[in-house]
Scaffold this active site. Structure first.
Site, PDB file in Angstrom:
ATOM      1  N   CYS A   1      38.291 -13.274   2.039  1.00  0.00           N
ATOM      2  CA  CYS A   1      36.949 -13.812   1.763  1.00  0.00           C
ATOM      3  C   CYS A   1      36.733 -13.689   0.263  1.00  0.00           C
ATOM      4  O   CYS A   1      35.946 -12.868  -0.203  1.00  0.00           O
ATOM      5  CB  CYS A   1      35.894 -13.025   2.525  1.00  0.00           C
ATOM      6  SG  CYS A   1      36.084 -13.120   4.300  1.00  0.00           S
TER       7      CYS A   1
ATOM      8  N   GLY B   1      35.698 -14.566  -6.557  1.00  0.00           N
ATOM      9  CA  GLY B   1      36.914 -13.975  -7.099  1.00  0.00           C
ATOM     10  C   GLY B   1      36.795 -12.619  -7.775  1.00  0.00           C
ATOM     11  O   GLY B   1      37.747 -12.176  -8.415  1.00  0.00           O
ATOM     12  N   GLY B   2      35.655 -11.933  -7.588  1.00  0.00           N
ATOM     13  CA  GLY B   2      35.487 -10.619  -8.236  1.00  0.00           C
ATOM     14  C   GLY B   2      36.613  -9.652  -7.888  1.00  0.00           C
ATOM     15  O   GLY B   2      37.202  -9.018  -8.764  1.00  0.00           O
ATOM     16  N   LYS B   3      36.926  -9.581  -6.589  1.00  0.00           N
ATOM     17  CA  LYS B   3      37.971  -8.632  -6.173  1.00  0.00           C
ATOM     18  C   LYS B   3      39.356  -9.163  -6.524  1.00  0.00           C
ATOM     19  O   LYS B   3      40.246  -8.393  -6.884  1.00  0.00           O
ATOM     20  CB  LYS B   3      37.901  -8.375  -4.666  1.00  0.00           C
ATOM     21  CG  LYS B   3      36.547  -8.030  -4.125  1.00  0.00           C
ATOM     22  CD  LYS B   3      36.255  -6.586  -4.168  1.00  0.00           C
ATOM     23  CE  LYS B   3      34.914  -6.223  -3.563  1.00  0.00           C
ATOM     24  NZ  LYS B   3      33.805  -7.161  -3.658  1.00  0.00           N
TER      25      LYS B   3
ATOM     26  N   ASP C   1      38.850 -18.800   1.074  1.00  0.00           N
ATOM     27  CA  ASP C   1      37.418 -18.801   1.400  1.00  0.00           C
ATOM     28  C   ASP C   1      37.108 -20.131   2.086  1.00  0.00           C
ATOM     29  O   ASP C   1      37.829 -21.114   1.905  1.00  0.00           O
ATOM     30  CB  ASP C   1      36.571 -18.650   0.131  1.00  0.00           C
ATOM     31  CG  ASP C   1      35.182 -18.062   0.428  1.00  0.00           C
ATOM     32  OD1 ASP C   1      34.959 -16.893   0.089  1.00  0.00           O
ATOM     33  OD2 ASP C   1      34.332 -18.783   0.993  1.00  0.00           O
TER      34      ASP C   1
ATOM     35  N   ASP D   1      36.745  -8.924   2.607  1.00  0.00           N
ATOM     36  CA  ASP D   1      35.456  -8.551   2.003  1.00  0.00           C
ATOM     37  C   ASP D   1      34.417  -9.436   2.692  1.00  0.00           C
ATOM     38  O   ASP D   1      34.016 -10.478   2.178  1.00  0.00           O
ATOM     39  CB  ASP D   1      35.535  -8.816   0.495  1.00  0.00           C
ATOM     40  CG  ASP D   1      34.312  -8.336  -0.247  1.00  0.00           C
ATOM     41  OD1 ASP D   1      33.529  -7.578   0.329  1.00  0.00           O
ATOM     42  OD2 ASP D   1      34.138  -8.741  -1.422  1.00  0.00           O
TER      43      ASP D   1
ATOM     44  N   CYS E   1      29.303  -5.091   1.789  1.00  0.00           N
ATOM     45  CA  CYS E   1      28.309  -4.461   0.909  1.00  0.00           C
ATOM     46  C   CYS E   1      27.024  -4.285   1.711  1.00  0.00           C
ATOM     47  O   CYS E   1      25.933  -4.542   1.242  1.00  0.00           O
ATOM     48  CB  CYS E   1      28.089  -5.266  -0.374  1.00  0.00           C
ATOM     49  SG  CYS E   1      27.636  -6.980  -0.102  1.00  0.00           S
TER      50      CYS E   1
HETATM   51  C1  LIG Z   1      31.011 -10.786   0.317  1.00  0.00           C
HETATM   52  S1  LIG Z   1      31.428 -12.397  -0.133  1.00  0.00           S
HETATM   53  C2  LIG Z   1      32.942 -12.167  -0.989  1.00  0.00           C
HETATM   54  C3  LIG Z   1      32.821 -11.669  -2.407  1.00  0.00           C
HETATM   55  C4  LIG Z   1      34.124 -11.674  -3.163  1.00  0.00           C
HETATM   56  N1  LIG Z   1      35.185 -11.008  -2.449  1.00  0.00           N
HETATM   57  C5  LIG Z   1      33.985 -11.064  -4.542  1.00  0.00           C
HETATM   58  O1  LIG Z   1      34.393  -9.914  -4.751  1.00  0.00           O
HETATM   59  O2  LIG Z   1      33.459 -11.751  -5.435  1.00  0.00           O
HETATM   60  C6  LIG Z   1      31.950 -13.079   1.391  1.00  0.00           C
HETATM   61  C7  LIG Z   1      32.645 -14.400   1.312  1.00  0.00           C
HETATM   62  O3  LIG Z   1      33.079 -14.749   2.622  1.00  0.00           O
HETATM   63  C8  LIG Z   1      33.113 -16.141   2.685  1.00  0.00           C
HETATM   64  N2  LIG Z   1      33.183 -16.546   4.111  1.00  0.00           N
HETATM   65  C9  LIG Z   1      32.156 -16.803   4.957  1.00  0.00           C
HETATM   66  N3  LIG Z   1      32.629 -17.172   6.163  1.00  0.00           N
HETATM   67  C10 LIG Z   1      33.978 -17.145   6.075  1.00  0.00           C
HETATM   68  C11 LIG Z   1      35.021 -17.445   7.000  1.00  0.00           C
HETATM   69  N4  LIG Z   1      34.738 -17.828   8.241  1.00  0.00           N
HETATM   70  N5  LIG Z   1      36.292 -17.321   6.585  1.00  0.00           N
HETATM   71  C12 LIG Z   1      36.570 -16.929   5.307  1.00  0.00           C
HETATM   72  N6  LIG Z   1      35.614 -16.641   4.369  1.00  0.00           N
HETATM   73  C13 LIG Z   1      34.338 -16.740   4.768  1.00  0.00           C
HETATM   74  C14 LIG Z   1      31.855 -16.582   1.983  1.00  0.00           C
HETATM   75  O4  LIG Z   1      31.964 -17.919   1.550  1.00  0.00           O
HETATM   76  C15 LIG Z   1      31.789 -15.570   0.834  1.00  0.00           C
HETATM   77  O5  LIG Z   1      32.329 -16.105  -0.331  1.00  0.00           O
END
Ligand SMILES: C[S@@+](CC[C@H](N)C(=O)[O-])C[C@H]1O[C@@H](n2cnc3c(N)ncnc32)[C@H](O)[C@@H]1O
Length: 450
Positions: free
Chosen positions: A247, A251-253, A271, A318, A371
């Site tokens: 997820c 791209g932070g992680k 994603d 994530d 989070c």
């Molecule tokens: C908590 S954020 C991720 C933050 C990111 N890892 C960072 O550090 O910047 C969760 C992410 O999960 C994605 N997401 C939502 N549903 C999803 C799915 N079914 N499969 C994969 N990614 C999904 C969202 O688009 C979102 O970008």
């Protein structure tokens, strides 16, 4: 700007935020871009007032109702008025001067507002008759889950979640060391200290226009909460490995993982949101990262997942979540989460975890992270995954911490649970899982059928 003009800008921004579909940071960014005449200091003041309203909205509404002001009719104006009196300690005459209907200033006070201002002036925000969800600042429907999450620490944790967060930076170790970054930031007059938990973190005192500093534009540091840095470190990614950031969002992680891997091996950043992945791409390019492949998924069960099953050394999930751990930075998000959304988030997390769990090889690692502070999204989600999925075991976080970060883990529990009150970071959760055996033929057949 006059104090009245700042109040009017805050009312306007709150009005937009109430109906906006975009994230609050994006909304505020657009709002200020269209009002370039608002300088940096005034922007800060407007943001602070808007955040005060969001953090203390339950208490402000409680007082407004008591003072006979109908919050529903002009909620932003009424709440700003109440926040100026009850949070920022304005006097009656300061309010009357600012709300006088002059240019760029709010309309003059109506008679019932004038009576409310007189009633609220000099009052403390807290009142013994406020119900506990009001004094803690949470939406009423979330209080039972927050109490379950925090137990006897509920009050202290809610208080910490309602305080503004410091600015944390992650050092991009592809560009330089933490010592170099600290020296550069201090030379530019910033008060910078190493973060206590993350070996690549720096905490700044105060808020600054960071883009103006060399450490930023040279790519040596990125803004990232210390807790978020810890999640990426706990995956333990090593140079040359194959890693999936399932997820990946903006791209932070992935950026942090690429630095840990010395820009070698392969990171697949997935994603379902193409715009977020595009933003990630820009950030990765700017940081000089080339070991990352981006993949837009049609859903968590995209056909690619089946093809790539069992081929990754490490997988980070994530997961999308309620964001209850980030209220220090996004205080308004608590009011943008309707009760009916939580069950949908829980089922998304379950499906995402089930699908991403196909990716690690035998002996590989999977880190499930959020989070959120809610047990429903964290410990419960992991327990139910382990119950329904053969071939995974929990790695105690103390073990993963010693191996990936070094030293003693600050959490006594099997999973990582970071909190603002105990650790001075946003609320984060992580469970480290190890794949003990490859998927059985039966599971593969189920995949084929799906
Ligand atoms: C908590 S954020 C991720 C933050 C990111 N890892 C960072 O550090 O910047 C969760 C992410 O999960 C994605 N997401 C939502 N549903 C999803 C799915 N079914 N499969 C994969 N990614 C999904 C969202 O688009 C979102 O970008």
């Amino acid at each position: 700007m006059t104090p009245g003009a700042r109040a009017q800008a805050s009312i306007d921004l709150l009005d937009i935020l109430m109906t906006a579909r975009k994230g609050a940071d994006d909304v505020a960014g657009i709002f200020f871009k269209r009002r370039r005449y608002i300088g940096a200091k005034d922007r800060r003041a407007v943001r602070d007032l808007v955040h005060d309203v969001a953090r203390r909205r339950a208490q402000l509404d409680w007082w407004l109702q008591r003072a006979g002001v109908p919050v529903d009719r002009v909620p932003s104006r009424a709440r700003v008025l109440a926040a100026l009196l009850l949070v920022q300690g304005w006097t009656e005459s300061q309010v009357a001067e600012a709300f006088d209907g002059g240019p760029y200033r709010p309309a003059a006070l109506a008679p019932e507002e004038r009576r409310a201002v007189a009633a609220l002036t000099g009052r403390p925000l807290a009142h013994p008759e406020q119900p506990s969800w009001v004094s803690s600042g949470a939406p009423e429907w979330l209080e039972p889950a927050l109490r379950r999450a925090f137990g006897e620490r509920h009050e202290a944790e809610m208080e910490a979640l309602n305080r503004p967060a410091p600015v944390d930076l992650r050092v991009n170790t592809l560009v330089g060391t933490r010592e170099q970054a600290l020296a550069m930031l201090r030379q530019d007059g910033l008060h910078a200290e190493p973060t206590p938990l993350s070996p690549v973190g720096i905490r700044l005192a105060g808020h600054h226009q960071l883009g103006a500093y060399q450490a930023f534009w040279s790519g040596l540091v990125e803004v990232q909460d210390e807790g978020s840095q810890i999640l990426a470190l706990l995956l333990g990614a090593k140079p040359g490995e194959r890693v999936c950031d399932f997820c990946s969002g903006a791209g932070g992680k992935a950026l942090a993982l690429a630095a840990q891997m010395r820009n070698t091996g392969r990171i697949v950043a997935c994603d379902v949101s193409a715009p977020r992945l595009e933003r990630a791409g820009r950030r990765l390019r700017r940081a000089g990262v080339h070991a990352v492949e981006q993949r837009v998924l049609s859903s968590e069960r995209d056909r690619w997942v089946k093809r790539a099953a069992g081929t990754f050394d490490r997988v980070l999930v994530d997961a999308p979540c309620s964001g209850t751990g980030t209220w220090r930075r996004r205080p308004e998000s608590r009011w943008r989460l309707p009760p009916e959304r939580l069950p949908l988030i829980l089922s998304d997390q379950r499906r995402i975890l089930d699908s991403a769990a196909r990716l690690p090889r035998e002996g590989g690692r999977l880190v499930y992270a959020t989070c959120s502070v809610l047990r429903e999204e964290n410990e419960d989600q992991v327990a139910s995954f382990l119950e329904r999925t053969a071939g995974f075991e929990m790695v105690p976080v103390s073990e993963a911490w010693a191996e990936c970060i070094g030293g003693a883990c600050p959490c006594p529990d099997p999973c990582l649970r970071l909190s603002p009150a105990r650790h001075g970071v946003d609320g984060f959760f992580a469970a480290v899982l190890r794949r003990t055996r490859a998927r059985s033929v039966a599971t593969r057949d189920e995949d084929e059928a799906s």
